[in-house]
Design an enzyme around this catalytic site. Structure first.
Site, PDB file in Angstrom:
ATOM      1  N   LYS A   1     116.424 -11.974 -59.888  1.00  0.00           N
ATOM      2  CA  LYS A   1     117.594 -12.709 -60.396  1.00  0.00           C
ATOM      3  C   LYS A   1     118.674 -12.675 -59.323  1.00  0.00           C
ATOM      4  O   LYS A   1     118.729 -11.748 -58.513  1.00  0.00           O
ATOM      5  CB  LYS A   1     118.135 -12.043 -61.670  1.00  0.00           C
ATOM      6  CG  LYS A   1     118.995 -12.962 -62.510  1.00  0.00           C
ATOM      7  CD  LYS A   1     118.146 -13.871 -63.376  1.00  0.00           C
ATOM      8  CE  LYS A   1     118.966 -14.839 -64.184  1.00  0.00           C
ATOM      9  NZ  LYS A   1     118.148 -15.515 -65.182  1.00  0.00           N
TER      10      LYS A   1
HETATM   11  P1  NAD Z   1     125.679 -22.960 -68.884  1.00  0.00           P
HETATM   12  O1  NAD Z   1     126.566 -22.542 -67.793  1.00  0.00           O
HETATM   13  O2  NAD Z   1     125.046 -24.298 -68.834  1.00  0.00           O
HETATM   14  O3  NAD Z   1     126.419 -22.853 -70.293  1.00  0.00           O
HETATM   15  C1  NAD Z   1     127.018 -21.691 -70.766  1.00  0.00           C
HETATM   16  C2  NAD Z   1     128.097 -22.116 -71.740  1.00  0.00           C
HETATM   17  O4  NAD Z   1     128.575 -20.970 -72.405  1.00  0.00           O
HETATM   18  C3  NAD Z   1     129.280 -22.775 -71.037  1.00  0.00           C
HETATM   19  O5  NAD Z   1     129.606 -23.972 -71.689  1.00  0.00           O
HETATM   20  C4  NAD Z   1     130.384 -21.729 -71.142  1.00  0.00           C
HETATM   21  O6  NAD Z   1     131.668 -22.302 -71.232  1.00  0.00           O
HETATM   22  C5  NAD Z   1     130.002 -21.005 -72.417  1.00  0.00           C
HETATM   23  N1  NAD Z   1     130.482 -19.630 -72.491  1.00  0.00           N
HETATM   24  C6  NAD Z   1     130.548 -18.702 -71.514  1.00  0.00           C
HETATM   25  N2  NAD Z   1     131.031 -17.541 -71.982  1.00  0.00           N
HETATM   26  C7  NAD Z   1     131.288 -17.742 -73.282  1.00  0.00           C
HETATM   27  C8  NAD Z   1     131.795 -16.930 -74.332  1.00  0.00           C
HETATM   28  N3  NAD Z   1     132.133 -15.662 -74.118  1.00  0.00           N
HETATM   29  N4  NAD Z   1     131.917 -17.463 -75.562  1.00  0.00           N
HETATM   30  C9  NAD Z   1     131.545 -18.738 -75.808  1.00  0.00           C
HETATM   31  N5  NAD Z   1     131.056 -19.554 -74.858  1.00  0.00           N
HETATM   32  C10 NAD Z   1     130.936 -19.073 -73.620  1.00  0.00           C
HETATM   33  O7  NAD Z   1     124.584 -21.810 -68.993  1.00  0.00           O
HETATM   34  P2  NAD Z   1     123.141 -21.894 -69.632  1.00  0.00           P
HETATM   35  O8  NAD Z   1     122.200 -22.290 -68.584  1.00  0.00           O
HETATM   36  O9  NAD Z   1     123.199 -22.649 -70.916  1.00  0.00           O
HETATM   37  O10 NAD Z   1     122.872 -20.341 -69.918  1.00  0.00           O
HETATM   38  C11 NAD Z   1     123.317 -19.709 -71.093  1.00  0.00           C
HETATM   39  C12 NAD Z   1     122.530 -18.429 -71.304  1.00  0.00           C
HETATM   40  O11 NAD Z   1     121.128 -18.740 -71.319  1.00  0.00           O
HETATM   41  C13 NAD Z   1     122.708 -17.372 -70.193  1.00  0.00           C
HETATM   42  O12 NAD Z   1     122.603 -16.090 -70.764  1.00  0.00           O
HETATM   43  C14 NAD Z   1     121.502 -17.614 -69.296  1.00  0.00           C
HETATM   44  O13 NAD Z   1     121.139 -16.475 -68.561  1.00  0.00           O
HETATM   45  C15 NAD Z   1     120.455 -17.964 -70.349  1.00  0.00           C
HETATM   46  N6  NAD Z   1     119.305 -18.719 -69.838  1.00  0.00           N
HETATM   47  C16 NAD Z   1     119.460 -19.918 -69.220  1.00  0.00           C
HETATM   48  C17 NAD Z   1     118.333 -20.594 -68.745  1.00  0.00           C
HETATM   49  C18 NAD Z   1     118.411 -21.958 -68.110  1.00  0.00           C
HETATM   50  O14 NAD Z   1     117.356 -22.539 -67.844  1.00  0.00           O
HETATM   51  N7  NAD Z   1     119.576 -22.529 -67.884  1.00  0.00           N
HETATM   52  C19 NAD Z   1     117.062 -20.013 -68.886  1.00  0.00           C
HETATM   53  C20 NAD Z   1     116.951 -18.788 -69.549  1.00  0.00           C
HETATM   54  C21 NAD Z   1     118.071 -18.146 -70.016  1.00  0.00           C
END
Ligand code: NAD
Length: 466
Positions: free
Chosen positions: A105
């Site tokens: 990561k």
């Molecule tokens: P992203 O950046 O697209 O979206 C995250 C959203 O969460 C943003 O809109 C942000 O404003 C909001 N946010 C951040 N902190 C917050 C809080 N404390 N309260 C409410 N909203 C909040 O990110 P993503 O890709 O959707 O990832 C989200 C989660 O999913 C992370 O934990 C990431 O590790 C996990 N994840 C993502 C992927 C992927 O393919 N993108 C894959 C596996 C896991």
């Protein structure tokens, strides 16, 4: 994280529990648990007439299979502890889901919304150079993908920078996944994590024994859902659930929430959010955030950041089912409280594995240099057409034209990607379900999933003779 335990401690506690259930020798357990290496890079980029120093991390948790795989996060709150925890989760996720990757990561301490696109591109290219110099980005050693704060644009810059630095590397495009389709990406990667979360919910609801234990009704129609985070994962799972008849009654974002007991119109909210980068001013907007996690609902999907369900609020959670769209939203302290309350948690390293599953498809596509379905599409179409025409001639009647068109059409890349993703999510659920119900000492789905993941990693280490 709103308690004393760190994210890494939380992940390690589940690992310890699983390795004790598996009676793993202590030395082997220690080898698996500890990250193999963690790199920190500090580099400068001159922007707006100032030299800004950025700090980035790449952690390699386990190289029992190579390449190692894991997203890159852009966030101001990224830390080494967080990156190590996320890398460990990647090892367990890939092992659980039978993907041929070790765990890694990365993160860069940056606010992606503070910089203009061309500035973010310069920062990203420089970060990529720092990673490439140390072989921390490489098609056969270390393959990054998107995560929180990064998207397909960032992945396109990274892939392009890697290709520029390695112009004779024929597999250069396989060094990064999550790219736009125009530059070697795969149809369905952007939606993959959210879609995988959606499939995990369908699997749970289909399973009578598990569903009844949670006192949930069958099917998605009118199930009340609360989602935290309206980014890549949160939006896609919200959209699919909404299309299937569920009511998304609250979405919690960084600067407030949108609430509607009759169900939020997801596409309309998405348009608004893209324009304003905020929910403020939208119908049903409220400044309240964290408190909505504890509102009455059927399914709660934390899809933002880690540690949001912790020992301070776990006893107030009213959801019947929690599905971890994000990584690490439920701490190990909270897990214990939720278990006592009879609330089921579908764990992150299964529920959000859709992203790395489709990244795997993309990596294979890049290595094979061929689009999925290319060799079969016309052949399948011809056979189906022959069958339909013969049946029509034999019965002297015709099939409805929409059925006929749909049946005859060969599978496109997106059809194959979705089918492969659904199959993987089904298999994953089935294996967790079986292990969970096979041993009374296994107290929850997270421990069951970890037992499967650690067993496979330890077998690999044993064969490798380490
Ligand atoms: P992203 O950046 O697209 O979206 C995250 C959203 O969460 C943003 O809109 C942000 O404003 C909001 N946010 C951040 N902190 C917050 C809080 N404390 N309260 C409410 N909203 C909040 O990110 P993503 O890709 O959707 O990832 C989200 C989660 O999913 C992370 O934990 C990431 O590790 C996990 N994840 C993502 C992927 C992927 O393919 N993108 C894959 C596996 C896991």
């Amino acid at each position: 994280m709103a308690n004393n335990s760190t994210f890494l401690n939380s992940v390690n506690q589940v690992f310890d529990e699983a390795s004790s259930l598996l009676s793993l020798p202590e030395d082997l357990a220690r080898k698996i648990k500890l990250a193999n290496s963690v790199y920190q890079v500090n580099f400068g980029v001159r922007l707006r007439k100032t030299l800004y120093t950025f700090t980035g991390y790449r952690c390699i948790h386990s190289e029992h299979v190579e390449p190692v795989k894991g997203g890159i996060r852009y966030s101001l709150s990224a830390t080494q502890d967080e990156v190590e925890a996320l890398a460990a989760l990647m090892t367990y996720k890939c092992s659980l889901m039978d993907l041929p990757f070790g765990g890694s990561k990365g993160a860069l301490i940056v606010d992606p919304y503070r910089w203009k696109n061309e500035e973010l591109e310069r920062i990203t290219r420089r970060f990529t150079f720092e990673l490439a110099k140390r072989d921390l980005i490489h098609p056969s050693q270390n393959v990054p993908g998107p995560d929180m704060g990064t998207d397909e644009n960032v992945m396109a810059w990274m892939a392009d920078e890697y290709r520029r630095l390695n112009p004779t590397e024929i597999d250069a495009m396989a060094a990064v996944t999550g790219k736009p389709i125009a530059v070697g990406g795969i149809d369905g990667r952007t939606e993959a994590t959210g879609r995988g979360v959606y499939y995990s919910i369908l699997e749970f609801l289909k399973n009578k024994k598990d569903r009844q234990k949670s006192k949930l009704r069958q099917g998605l129609e009118d199930q009340k859902v609360i989602i935290q985070g309206f980014g890549n994962v949160g939006y896609h799972v919200a959209s699919l659930l909404h299309q299937s008849g569920a009511k998304i009654i609250a979405i919690i974002e960084r600067d407030g929430s949108v609430v509607n007991q009759d169900g939020i119109d997801i596409e309309s909210l998405k348009k608004y959010f893209i324009k304003k980068r905020s929910f403020e001013g939208y119908d049903g907007y409220s400044k309240v955030r964290g408190r909505f996690l504890t509102k009455d609902c059927d399914i709660l999907i934390p899809a933002a950041t880690e540690g949001v369900i912790n020992k301070n609020n776990a006893s107030n959670i009213k959801a019947k089912l929690i599905v971890e769209g994000g990584n690490g939203p439920v701490t190990s302290d909270a897990d214990k409280i939720l278990r006592k309350k009879g609330i089921t948690v579908i764990p992150d390293f299964y529920a959000n594995s859709g992203g790395v599953i489709v990244s795997y498809f993309e990596w294979v596509k890049n290595l094979s240099k061929m689009r999925y379905g290319l060799m079969q599409e016309r052949e399948v179409e011809k056979r189906s057409e022959n069958l339909v025409n013969t049946l029509e001639a034999m019965t002297s009647s015709t099939f409805p034209s929409d059925f006929k068109d749909d049946y005859i059409k060969g599978s496109s890349e997106i059809d194959l990607v979705r089918s492969g993703l659904e199959e993987k999510m089904r298999q994953g659920y089935q294996s967790i379900h079986e292990v969970y119900h096979s041993d009374k000492k296994i107290k929850d789905f997270r421990t069951a999933a970890m037992v499967i993941a650690v067993r496979k990693v330890s077998e690999a280490y044993n064969y490798l003779g380490i």
